[in-house]
Design an enzyme around this catalytic site. Structure first.
Site, short mmCIF file in Angstrom:
data_model
loop_
_atom_site.label_atom_id
_atom_site.label_comp_id
_atom_site.label_asym_id
_atom_site.label_seq_id
_atom_site.Cartn_x
_atom_site.Cartn_y
_atom_site.Cartn_z
N ARG A 36 -49.74 -65.89 93.09
CA ARG A 36 -48.87 -65.15 94.02
C ARG A 36 -47.87 -66.12 94.62
O ARG A 36 -48.23 -67.25 94.97
CB ARG A 36 -49.69 -64.48 95.13
CG ARG A 36 -50.52 -63.31 94.64
CD ARG A 36 -51.36 -62.66 95.71
NE ARG A 36 -52.10 -61.52 95.15
CZ ARG A 36 -51.86 -60.25 95.46
NH1 ARG A 36 -50.92 -59.95 96.34
NH2 ARG A 36 -52.56 -59.29 94.90
N ARG B 8 -43.79 -66.45 96.86
CA ARG B 8 -43.03 -65.92 97.99
C ARG B 8 -42.47 -64.54 97.68
O ARG B 8 -42.36 -63.69 98.56
CB ARG B 8 -41.89 -66.89 98.34
CG ARG B 8 -41.18 -66.57 99.64
CD ARG B 8 -40.20 -67.66 99.98
NE ARG B 8 -38.94 -67.51 99.27
CZ ARG B 8 -37.91 -68.33 99.43
NH1 ARG B 8 -38.02 -69.37 100.23
NH2 ARG B 8 -36.80 -68.14 98.77
N GLY C 207 -43.48 -62.39 94.95
CA GLY C 207 -44.25 -61.39 94.24
C GLY C 207 -45.50 -61.93 93.59
O GLY C 207 -45.95 -63.03 93.89
N VAL D 53 -47.70 -62.91 90.10
CA VAL D 53 -47.51 -63.40 88.74
C VAL D 53 -48.72 -63.02 87.89
O VAL D 53 -49.87 -63.22 88.30
CB VAL D 53 -47.31 -64.94 88.73
CG1 VAL D 53 -47.06 -65.43 87.30
CG2 VAL D 53 -46.16 -65.34 89.64
N LYS E 6 -43.45 -62.39 86.46
CA LYS E 6 -43.41 -62.28 87.92
C LYS E 6 -42.94 -60.88 88.27
O LYS E 6 -41.86 -60.45 87.84
CB LYS E 6 -42.48 -63.32 88.52
CG LYS E 6 -42.45 -63.31 90.06
CD LYS E 6 -41.40 -64.27 90.61
CE LYS E 6 -41.75 -65.70 90.39
NZ LYS E 6 -40.80 -66.62 91.06
N ASP F 9 -34.18 -78.87 95.76
CA ASP F 9 -35.52 -78.82 96.36
C ASP F 9 -36.54 -79.41 95.38
O ASP F 9 -37.57 -78.80 95.09
CB ASP F 9 -35.89 -77.38 96.73
CG ASP F 9 -37.10 -77.33 97.69
OD1 ASP F 9 -37.42 -78.37 98.31
OD2 ASP F 9 -37.70 -76.26 97.81
#
Length: 282
Positions: free
Chosen positions: A17, A19, A21, A23, A38, A134
């Protein structure tokens, strides 16, 4: 949309899981291959413009970057007004962060194998004028063949096209890994990814981050100072070549900081973490 998906794939067990949804593993009878899918309920994002922007941007960026052996590949997209299904490479549950926590410092050849694949992914991104913004161990997955797969391009940004490069702005990233010029509120270029990758290499070899504090604010202050050190107790057995590469990646002067292409040409990388040709610069 589900009918179209079911014509091509069989939905299997939940594997994670995130942010946006849930998977699942899915199976393609035509290719006899397994993938990840996803499933995102778009109705949960109606009140969050930033989440919607990330959701729209990431598939487009991954399609531009695909195929590359070290970047998570999108194989199919099924979209409707209420739900989005994204079929990608199937990866193991553990991330590089999990491996660091469970294993502690890596040997130089093991670290170099993972790091080189990350550098190859970044070089491919930057050649396509995409900055990830990121880079951190949590966003480095491993597929079923144990290859590195860089993922989570929700914060990524285009920085030019056709040979023209543009500066980026905005504080994006994660404490420990974010580059000092980002925290300082200055415009920056794609070398922020190189800084973050340098932090990851330091952690893989030393087991601790190069810049940290007792709070987020203290950590940011340490990053802004950028005072890179290699404590003897921790880095005694780390080679001069590895330290040289980290110095050139974790360089506050962006004009002198290595690019991803230069990283791939460094002796420590080209030797697979086994080079002993450079004089001791520690």
């Amino acid at each position: 949309m589900y009918d179209s998906f079911k014509n091509e794939y069989q939905l299997c067990e939940e594997i994670g899981r995130g942010r946006f949804g849930i998977v699942y593993r899915c199976f393609s009878p035509s290719s006899l291959a397994s993938f990840a899918v996803k499933s995102i309920d778009k109705r949960h994002l109606l009140d969050d413009d930033l989440d919607r922007q990330c959701l729209d941007k990431e598939p487009k960026i991954l399609q531009i970057l695909s195929p590359h052996p070290n970047i998570l590949q999108i194989h199919n997209i099924f979209d409707s007004d209420s739900r989005l299904l994204i079929v990608t490479d199937l990866c193991k549950e553990s991330t590089l962060y999990d491996r660091i926590v469970s294993s502690g410092p890596f040997t130089e050849p093991d670290a170099c194998s993972i790091f080189t694949q990350l550098a190859e992914a970044l070089h491919h991104c930057h050649r396509n004028y995409i900055c990830h913004r990121d880079i951190k161990p949590d966003n480095i997955l491993f597929d079923t063949r144990n290859r590195v797969k860089l993922c989570d391009f929700g914060s990524a940004e285009f920085f030019g096209c056709g040979g023209e490069r543009e500066k980026m702005s905005g504080v994006v990233g994660t404490p420990y890994y974010v580059a000092p010029e980002v925290l300082a509120g200055r415009e920056y270029n794609e070398k922020v990814d190189v800084w973050s990758a340098g932090v990851i290499l330091y952690i893989m070899l030393g087991g601790v981050p190069p810049f940290y504090g007792d709070s987020v604010e203290d950590t940011f202050a340490a990053v802004l100072r950028g005072n890179l050190r290699f404590p003897t107790k921790i880095f005694r057995s780390v080679s001069p070549e590895a330290k040289d590469l980290m110095r050139k990646m974790l360089c506050k002067d962006v004009s002198r900081r290595f690019s991803a292409e230069q990283v791939l040409r460094h002796p420590w990388v080209t030797s697979g973490g086994l080079s002993n040709t450079m004089s001791d610069m520690s």
